[in-house]
Design a protein around this motif. Structure first.
Motif, mmCIF file in Angstrom:
data_model
loop_
_atom_site.group_PDB
_atom_site.id
_atom_site.type_symbol
_atom_site.label_atom_id
_atom_site.label_comp_id
_atom_site.label_asym_id
_atom_site.label_seq_id
_atom_site.Cartn_x
_atom_site.Cartn_y
_atom_site.Cartn_z
ATOM 1 N N CYS A 1 6.174 -25.842 132.510
ATOM 2 C CA CYS A 1 4.841 -25.801 131.892
ATOM 3 C C CYS A 1 4.247 -27.197 131.754
ATOM 4 N N GLN A 2 5.067 -28.155 131.341
ATOM 5 C CA GLN A 2 4.574 -29.542 131.217
ATOM 6 C C GLN A 2 4.096 -30.068 132.567
ATOM 7 N N PRO B 1 -7.188 -24.908 133.092
ATOM 8 C CA PRO B 1 -6.084 -24.025 133.506
ATOM 9 C C PRO B 1 -6.568 -22.685 134.063
ATOM 10 N N ALA C 1 -4.334 -31.185 134.635
ATOM 11 C CA ALA C 1 -5.079 -32.221 133.909
ATOM 12 C C ALA C 1 -5.390 -33.403 134.819
ATOM 13 N N ARG D 1 0.864 -28.129 133.727
ATOM 14 C CA ARG D 1 -0.301 -28.556 132.963
ATOM 15 C C ARG D 1 -0.694 -29.997 133.337
ATOM 16 N N VAL E 1 0.908 -21.661 130.026
ATOM 17 C CA VAL E 1 -0.050 -22.730 130.329
ATOM 18 C C VAL E 1 -1.487 -22.245 130.125
#
Lengths: 330, 391
Positions: free
Chosen positions: B32-33, B46, B40, B36, B69
């Motif tokens: 997820c990090q 998203p 970004a 994302r 996300v």
């Protein structure tokens, strides 16, 4: 498997044992005596005259017969009664082991012992001992299974209460990776012998089980052969990549071969294998290649192209597989 | 409808987690990090993402990533097999989806607790009987359980054909480590490697020493792929996909293609390269840098030959000439590679190629119009050529 709550309960229960004596101090059944010393020396094969020869011992720095220091624990052992086993726990250590056994930690394995000695014992000395449960480790993953290392510390004293020595003894109480072979192993976990690790066995399916069966039955090197176009293939597969036939039989290769490539495997050291492993890719005169090991050969003597001869090796557990060794010069 | 993938898609965002030996979080959290982060970096919302592609072996389900996300509706959920071999083919899946209008913005990701969790280097075992497990059955009883052992078998034969090249392997390890000294995200940042340390390191599987083998890492990496036109409107300089391929070759096995006439070549990698060159209209001489999958040092020599950067058997001399260094003829693995940055199964290499095209690598060559990226060696794999946007 235990739930996290059950695991926490178990750990609370067993941790309460740390610091507890296993029972009241025990006193040796016999005073230190020459016949027992002689029998121990016979069994160990120790001919030191200070243990056995009164005259020689009298002339030594000891001034008379002394007992071998390593006998210290022998003087307080219970003797034949230990063979009754541990059906009902009779002391705190056995109660601790039973809690773990009941939770599935059925295996027990003595791992190491450390002893200290302060003086030689002489005939007529009385030995007593007190054992404390000194430490229980965090749960550890080991080669034989997950479990707890339990350390007991025994302090030995003479009749005046002066310390003769100590012994730290550690056991692993564990959940065996495979279920115990017999009910007896469960009934008396203390007698359970750890299984010697063995090489990883091939997982078997319709496509390869026949090959390993053929080896087990004595075919040196089975080679799959297309029943339609006669093409040999290895490793075996369910369909001929030339003609598409799904029917096949097999032939026995001659067992001769030449080293096509190799690697000497040092790390990581998996249990069940002897290191370094001489892993070999072997060209067979029949036209196939096969992966195996070379044995009876120094790693530095491996040469690409060297002549090899296959043989069927049998492991201690009865598993058979084809290995190679350098061929005898013609 | 496009008939080639040339210039049909671009990488517009990259995201990565810290790389560590123990992330302390789940693989889903890492995924997820990274996802994302890529979104970004591109500068979109998203909800604009409509496709997800990952590795078959990734543990983070697409729908779990999407829910975490906050992605919206998805039109493509796809996976690619064969471990690190998937690093480039996941980009190919995304490019095909974008080129055909199936998706507008696809995120590809790979996240693993590769050190604190399931470790690749610990080798194979297993209970579920699949064709893959039966394949391993021909190696496990003989102690060939690890990637190092399979690669070493090919490396021995390579050295037999072309001569001993231990010094060139040492060069690969040291040069790659040098690159990591300028990359704060690299696991080996601040830990240079001397030739002496290299030669004193223990044997793993001869001829491979410890420092011939890459590390294992906890971490995640993700890339956002969209059309070059949309990419131009986003906040980063686009890295345009000039060519991208997936390739397997006759006699292919997973890591044990031992039964072909030649073991010292990588025919699937040659094929992957030829396809990507043909698509792009470019050749090896047009590449200003390379990201070559370096799980093990001999793989770098073999790939230099497979991609035509030098002739067959010339990989060692190419390396000895200093070509791989930042100022060399072909700056290679400028992030520190799998060997010294992180082992995110090659996706971190694609991210570095994007940085090279943007001009922001920690070891940025002066001129960088085109970068070639490879994926896993010894498995069905792929090659990617990224280029600067000329549109």
């Amino acid at each position: 498997m235990l739930t996290p709550e059950q695991k926490q309960d178990l750990e609370t229960q067993i941790r309460a044992f740390v610091g507890r004596p296993t029972g009241p101090p025990s006193v040796g059944r016999d005073l230190v005596n020459e016949p027992m010393i002689r029998q121990w020396c016979d069994a160990i094969g120790d001919a030191n005259p200070v243990y056995l020869d009164p005259e020689a011992a009298a002339r030594s720095v000891h001034g008379g017969i002394v007992a071998p220091p390593m006998m210290l624990q022998a003087w307080i052992l219970e003797g034949w009664s230990m063979h009754r086993g541990h059906g009902e726990p009779r002391d705190e250590q056995q109660r601790l082991h039973k809690i773990l056994t009941d939770a599935g930690y059925t295996g027990v394995l003595g791992t190491d012992t450390e002893q200290t000695f302060t003086r030689y014992l002489r005939p007529g000395d009385q030995v007593s001992a007190e054992t404390v449960i000194a430490d229980i480790s965090e749960e550890k993953a080991t080669g034989v299974g997950v479990g707890y290392f339990i350390t007991t510390r025994t302090t030995f004293c003479d009749a005046k209460g002066i310390e003769l020595g100590t012994m730290n003894f550690r056991v692993l109480k564990f959940i065996p990776k495979e279920a115990p072979q017999s009910a007896a192993a469960n009934a008396d976990a203390a007698d359970a012998q750890p299984q010697k690790p063995t090489r990883i066995k091939p997982p078997l399916s319709h496509d390869n089980a026949w090959w390993w069966r053929a080896v087990a039955e004595g075919t040196l090197l089975p080679l799959q052969r297309c029943a339609q176009c006669q093409k040999l293939r290895h490793p075996p597969r369910p369909m001929c990549d030339d003609c598409g036939a799904t029917q096949w039989d097999h032939i026995a290769a001659s067992g001769r071969g030449a080293l096509h490539s190799y690697t000497v495997i040092h790390h990581p050291r998996f249990p069940g294998y002897e290191f370094p492993i001489l892993a070999a890719l072997v060209d067979l005169p029949e036209g196939c290649r096969i992966v195996s090991n070379v044995v009876d050969c120094e790693p530095g003597a491996l040469r690409i192209g060297m002549a090899l001869q296959a043989f069927i090796h049998e492991d201690e557990d009865g598993f058979k597989l084809p290995l190679f060794r350098p061929a005898e010069p013609a | 409808m496009p008939t080639t993938l040339r210039d049909e898609a671009a990488i517009a965002g990259i995201g990565q987690t810290p790389y560590s030996k123990n992330s302390g979080v789940s693989e889903l959290a890492l995924a997820c990090q990274a996802v994302r982060g890529a979104i970004a970096d591109a500068g979109i919302e998203p909800r604009e993402v409509d496709g997800l592609v990952t590795f078959l072996m990734d543990s983070s389900d697409e729908v779990e990533v999407a829910r975490s996300v906050g992605l919206g509706d998805l039109s493509l959920l796809s996976r690619v097999a064969y471990g690190g071999g998937a690093a480039v083919p996941i980009v190919q899946q995304a490019a095909m989806a974008v080129a055909t209008g199936v998706c507008r913005h696809v995120v590809v990701y790979r996240a693993l607790n590769g050190r604190s969790g399931q470790r690749m280097g610990q080798g194979v075992s297993g209970d579920i009987i699949t064709s893959d497990l039966i394949h391993w059955s021909w190696y496990m009883p003989f102690g060939m359980l690890t990637p190092a052992s399979w690669v070493a078998m090919a490396a021995t034969r390579y050295m037999h054909e072309y001569g001993d090249c231990a010094d060139a392997l040492a060069q690969v390890a040291v040069v790659t480590r040098n690159h990591a000294q300028n990359n704060p995200a690299a696991a080996f940042y601040g830990k240079p490697l001397s030739l002496e340390e290299y030669y004193n390191s223990r044997w793993i599987c001869e001829p491979l020493r410890l420092f011939d083998c890459c590390q294992e890492t906890d971490g995640g990496c993700a890339l956002l792929i969209t059309s070059p036109e949309r990419a131009r409107d986003l906040q980063q300089r686009p890295a345009v996909i000039r060519g991208v391929s997936q390739a397997s070759f006759d006699g292919q096995e997973q890591m044990t293609s031992f039964y072909r006439p030649d073991m010292h070549r990588l025919p699937e990698m040659e094929r992957a390269g030829e396809t990507a060159y043909a698509q792009s209209g470019l050749g090896p001489a047009d590449m200003d840098a390379a990201i070559l999958y370096d799980a093990f040092t001999p793989e770098v020599l073999m790939q230099l030959e497979a991609f035509g950067f030098c002739g067959p058997g010339e990989g060692a001399d190419f390396v000895r000439d200093g070509a791989l260094a930042a100022g060399g003829r072909l700056p290679t693995n400028t992030h520190g590679g799998l060997l010294s940055e992180a082992y995110i199964h090659g996706v971190n290499g694609v991210a570095e190629a994007v940085r090279l095209i943007r001009g922001v690598s920690h070891n940025q060559p002066e001129r960088c119009e085109h970068v070639l990226v490879s994926s896993g060696v010894g498995v069905p794999t792929g090659a990617l050529i990224l280029g600067r946007d000329n549109g």
